[in-house]
Design a protein around this motif. Structure first.
Motif, PDB file in Angstrom:
ATOM      1  N   TRP A   1       0.840  -1.214   0.000  1.00  0.00           N
ATOM      2  CA  TRP A   1       0.000   0.000   0.000  1.00  0.00           C
ATOM      3  C   TRP A   1       0.865   1.251   0.000  1.00  0.00           C
ATOM      4  O   TRP A   1       0.614   2.193  -0.758  1.00  0.00           O
ATOM      5  CB  TRP A   1      -0.908  -0.017   1.227  1.00  0.00           C
ATOM      6  N   LEU A   2       1.907   1.266   0.843  1.00  0.00           N
ATOM      7  CA  LEU A   2       2.791   2.430   0.898  1.00  0.00           C
ATOM      8  C   LEU A   2       3.489   2.647  -0.445  1.00  0.00           C
ATOM      9  O   LEU A   2       3.597   3.779  -0.923  1.00  0.00           O
ATOM     10  CB  LEU A   2       3.832   2.258   2.009  1.00  0.00           C
ATOM     11  N   ALA A   3       3.955   1.575  -1.064  1.00  0.00           N
ATOM     12  CA  ALA A   3       4.623   1.701  -2.366  1.00  0.00           C
ATOM     13  C   ALA A   3       3.686   2.317  -3.405  1.00  0.00           C
ATOM     14  O   ALA A   3       4.106   3.151  -4.218  1.00  0.00           O
ATOM     15  CB  ALA A   3       5.111   0.334  -2.825  1.00  0.00           C
ATOM     16  N   ALA A   4       2.412   1.926  -3.371  1.00  0.00           N
ATOM     17  CA  ALA A   4       1.445   2.468  -4.335  1.00  0.00           C
ATOM     18  C   ALA A   4       1.167   3.947  -4.060  1.00  0.00           C
ATOM     19  O   ALA A   4       1.062   4.755  -4.997  1.00  0.00           O
ATOM     20  CB  ALA A   4       0.150   1.653  -4.282  1.00  0.00           C
ATOM     21  N   LEU A   5       1.033   4.314  -2.769  1.00  0.00           N
ATOM     22  CA  LEU A   5       0.823   5.725  -2.442  1.00  0.00           C
ATOM     23  C   LEU A   5       2.014   6.561  -2.880  1.00  0.00           C
ATOM     24  O   LEU A   5       1.847   7.646  -3.457  1.00  0.00           O
ATOM     25  CB  LEU A   5       0.597   5.890  -0.930  1.00  0.00           C
ATOM     26  N   VAL A   6       3.229   6.068  -2.611  1.00  0.00           N
ATOM     27  CA  VAL A   6       4.427   6.824  -2.990  1.00  0.00           C
ATOM     28  C   VAL A   6       4.544   6.926  -4.514  1.00  0.00           C
ATOM     29  O   VAL A   6       5.045   7.919  -5.041  1.00  0.00           O
ATOM     30  CB  VAL A   6       5.682   6.180  -2.361  1.00  0.00           C
ATOM     31  N   GLU A   7       4.041   5.941  -5.226  1.00  0.00           N
ATOM     32  CA  GLU A   7       3.974   6.024  -6.691  1.00  0.00           C
ATOM     33  C   GLU A   7       3.125   7.229  -7.093  1.00  0.00           C
ATOM     34  O   GLU A   7       3.490   8.002  -7.997  1.00  0.00           O
ATOM     35  CB  GLU A   7       3.361   4.725  -7.221  1.00  0.00           C
ATOM     36  N   ASP A   8       1.984   7.396  -6.425  1.00  0.00           N
ATOM     37  CA  ASP A   8       1.125   8.564  -6.669  1.00  0.00           C
ATOM     38  C   ASP A   8       1.846   9.866  -6.336  1.00  0.00           C
ATOM     39  O   ASP A   8       1.768  10.854  -7.072  1.00  0.00           O
ATOM     40  CB  ASP A   8      -0.147   8.480  -5.820  1.00  0.00           C
ATOM     41  N   ILE A   9       2.521   9.886  -5.169  1.00  0.00           N
ATOM     42  CA  ILE A   9       3.253  11.078  -4.748  1.00  0.00           C
ATOM     43  C   ILE A   9       4.317  11.433  -5.772  1.00  0.00           C
ATOM     44  O   ILE A   9       4.499  12.606  -6.127  1.00  0.00           O
ATOM     45  CB  ILE A   9       3.878  10.862  -3.351  1.00  0.00           C
ATOM     46  N   ALA A  10       5.017  10.422  -6.279  1.00  0.00           N
ATOM     47  CA  ALA A  10       6.073  10.661  -7.265  1.00  0.00           C
ATOM     48  C   ALA A  10       5.508  11.263  -8.547  1.00  0.00           C
ATOM     49  O   ALA A  10       6.162  12.106  -9.185  1.00  0.00           O
ATOM     50  CB  ALA A  10       6.802   9.350  -7.563  1.00  0.00           C
ATOM     51  N   GLU A  11       4.282  10.859  -8.917  1.00  0.00           N
ATOM     52  CA  GLU A  11       3.661  11.435 -10.119  1.00  0.00           C
ATOM     53  C   GLU A  11       3.383  12.918  -9.926  1.00  0.00           C
ATOM     54  O   GLU A  11       3.636  13.741 -10.820  1.00  0.00           O
ATOM     55  CB  GLU A  11       2.358  10.691 -10.442  1.00  0.00           C
ATOM     56  N   LEU A  12       2.860  13.289  -8.758  1.00  0.00           N
ATOM     57  CA  LEU A  12       2.641  14.711  -8.465  1.00  0.00           C
ATOM     58  C   LEU A  12       3.966  15.451  -8.427  1.00  0.00           C
ATOM     59  O   LEU A  12       4.118  16.547  -8.979  1.00  0.00           O
ATOM     60  CB  LEU A  12       1.921  14.878  -7.122  1.00  0.00           C
ATOM     61  N   HIS A  13       4.937  14.863  -7.732  1.00  0.00           N
ATOM     62  CA  HIS A  13       6.265  15.472  -7.569  1.00  0.00           C
ATOM     63  C   HIS A  13       6.908  15.748  -8.921  1.00  0.00           C
ATOM     64  O   HIS A  13       7.538  16.791  -9.126  1.00  0.00           O
ATOM     65  CB  HIS A  13       7.129  14.530  -6.717  1.00  0.00           C
ATOM     66  N   ALA A  14       6.764  14.809  -9.860  1.00  0.00           N
ATOM     67  CA  ALA A  14       7.367  14.961 -11.183  1.00  0.00           C
ATOM     68  C   ALA A  14       6.753  16.111 -11.962  1.00  0.00           C
ATOM     69  O   ALA A  14       7.385  16.664 -12.876  1.00  0.00           O
ATOM     70  CB  ALA A  14       7.211  13.659 -11.972  1.00  0.00           C
ATOM     71  N   ARG A  15       5.519  16.488 -11.593  1.00  0.00           N
ATOM     72  CA  ARG A  15       4.864  17.643 -12.234  1.00  0.00           C
ATOM     73  C   ARG A  15       5.302  18.963 -11.614  1.00  0.00           C
ATOM     74  O   ARG A  15       4.801  20.031 -11.988  1.00  0.00           O
ATOM     75  CB  ARG A  15       3.343  17.528 -12.096  1.00  0.00           C
TER      76      ARG A  15
END
Length: 384
Positions: free
Chosen positions: A43-57
């Motif tokens: 679950w944490l890995a999936a949330l951080v995947e989302d965070i990384a997508e925002l961060h990359a923007r």
């Protein structure tokens, strides 16, 4: 059907990906498998995947994460049930190390640095400590790190605790001028009544203003509908809105919960009638009693009106007995009030460095100091 006068409908639902600074609050029930006392790694890995997508923007992201006590109590072998204060503090001390490591590893997998921040209420409410905490977080965001914030349960007693990370997250969000606070929960937002017990309960997608009606839906202190979890979230919404920060409550139990919001998943948005910059300027300009005065030269006055910070070199005189973080009036040499700001030095230190370039501050004070006497983010100019 609800009417617009009840502040629960609007044609304009915000888009999470449009905001530049986002605070995400994660509760321990989502992060930790209570039955086993272990982190939910997938679950944490999936949330951080989302965070990384925002961060990359280019979005600034800060996380308020619970879970330290839940992790630590397992390591220490504490039995299920309520812990005594010293047991909670011991569990937090052990769990914070693990929690920080998990976040650092998960974010590091995407090339993002994590920074741990442990706070107590004084850090967001006493202006001197507030300035320190705010400056640290903003520097981490500037270098594109993701701060991971938690209440400092190892030292906080019941008398000086926030008591829940919803309110902590709201305080931190307003402190750093976040555009939106995301509260992940085990429910997809606010309903007109408890949906588990009332088949007629309706989901409310948008709250334009938190009214007594809305608070009653969340369960007031004396209400039969009282659900402590939702009540603290609505209280967090009031804190956020007063600081110009929107808030969204969303179901965080499934993987990639941020992506679900972005894709239009069901949630409840609480709107602020202001924005973080305007709310902060209003707070500085009208809510704080000034403790002193800084007189600035013509060059500094022009620079301030152009949006610059106030540097010591532009200050010609000071008056009053003020501490770091106090509000001060800024005037030009003709005595005209230019604005108000939160000063980065106490009056004794300010007297030592006025009229001098910032590069000499460390030598004059015998320790490094901030380059600005009043940072532009801590400044409300007259007429703004």
């Amino acid at each position: 059907m609800m009417t617009s006068s009840q502040h629960v409908t609007s044609p304009q639902i915000p888009a999470l990906q449009d905001f530049r600074r986002v605070v995400i609050k994660v509760g321990s029930a989502l992060l930790v498998d209570r039955a086993r006392g272990r982190l939910r790694h997938a679950w944490l890995a999936a949330l951080v995947e989302d965070i990384a997508e925002l961060h990359a923007r280019g979005v600034d992201v800060l996380v308020v994460s619970s879970g330290a006590i839940a992790l630590g109590r397992t390591v220490l072998g504490y039995a299920p049930g309520t812990l005594r204060l010293e047991e909670s503090q011991a569990a937090a001390a052990v769990g914070q190390i693990a929690l920080a490591r998990y976040w650092a590893e998960a974010l590091g997998h995407h090339g993002i640095a994590a920074g741990q921040i442990l706070v107590t209420p004084q850090d967001t409410e006493e202006r001197r400590r507030y300035l320190n905490a705010r400056a640290t977080v903003l520097k981490l965001l500037e270098v594109r790190a993701v701060p991971v914030v938690n209440e400092n349960d190892t030292v906080a007693t019941s008398e000086i605790r926030y008591g829940d990370n919803d309110r902590l997250a709201a305080r931190v969000a307003t402190m750093i001028g976040a555009d939106v606070l995301v509260l992940f929960s085990d429910i997809d937002g606010l309903y007109t009544a408890p949906p588990a017990s009332d088949p007629n309960a309706r989901h409310l997608p948008l709250i334009e203003r938190i009214t007594p009606e809305i608070e009653a839906m969340a369960g007031g202190p004396a209400s039969e509908l009282s659900r402590g979890g939702m009540r603290t979230k609505v209280e967090a919404g009031k804190i956020a809105a007063s600081g110009g920060t929107h808030m969204v409550i969303a179901d965080g139990r499934e993987k990639n919960p941020l992506r679900t919001i972005v894709q239009g998943g069901r949630c409840t948005w609480f709107l602020s009638g202001s924005n973080p910059v305007a709310a902060r300027k209003a707070w500085i300009a009208g809510s704080l009693e000034p403790r002193g005065t800084l007189v600035v030269d013509a060059g500094a006055a022009r620079a301030l009106q152009g949006g610059a910070s106030l540097l010591p070199v532009g200050v010609t005189a000071i008056a009053g007995n003020f501490g770091r973080g106090d509000a001060v009036i800024i005037r030009d040499v003709q005595g005209r009030t230019l604005g108000r700001g939160l000063v980065a030095y106490d009056s004794a230190q300010a007297a030592q460095i006025i009229g001098r370039p910032s590069r000499e501050i460390a030598e004059l004070l015998t320790h490094p100091g901030r380059a600005e006497m009043v940072h532009r983010d801590d400044l409300a100019m007259a007429g703004e």
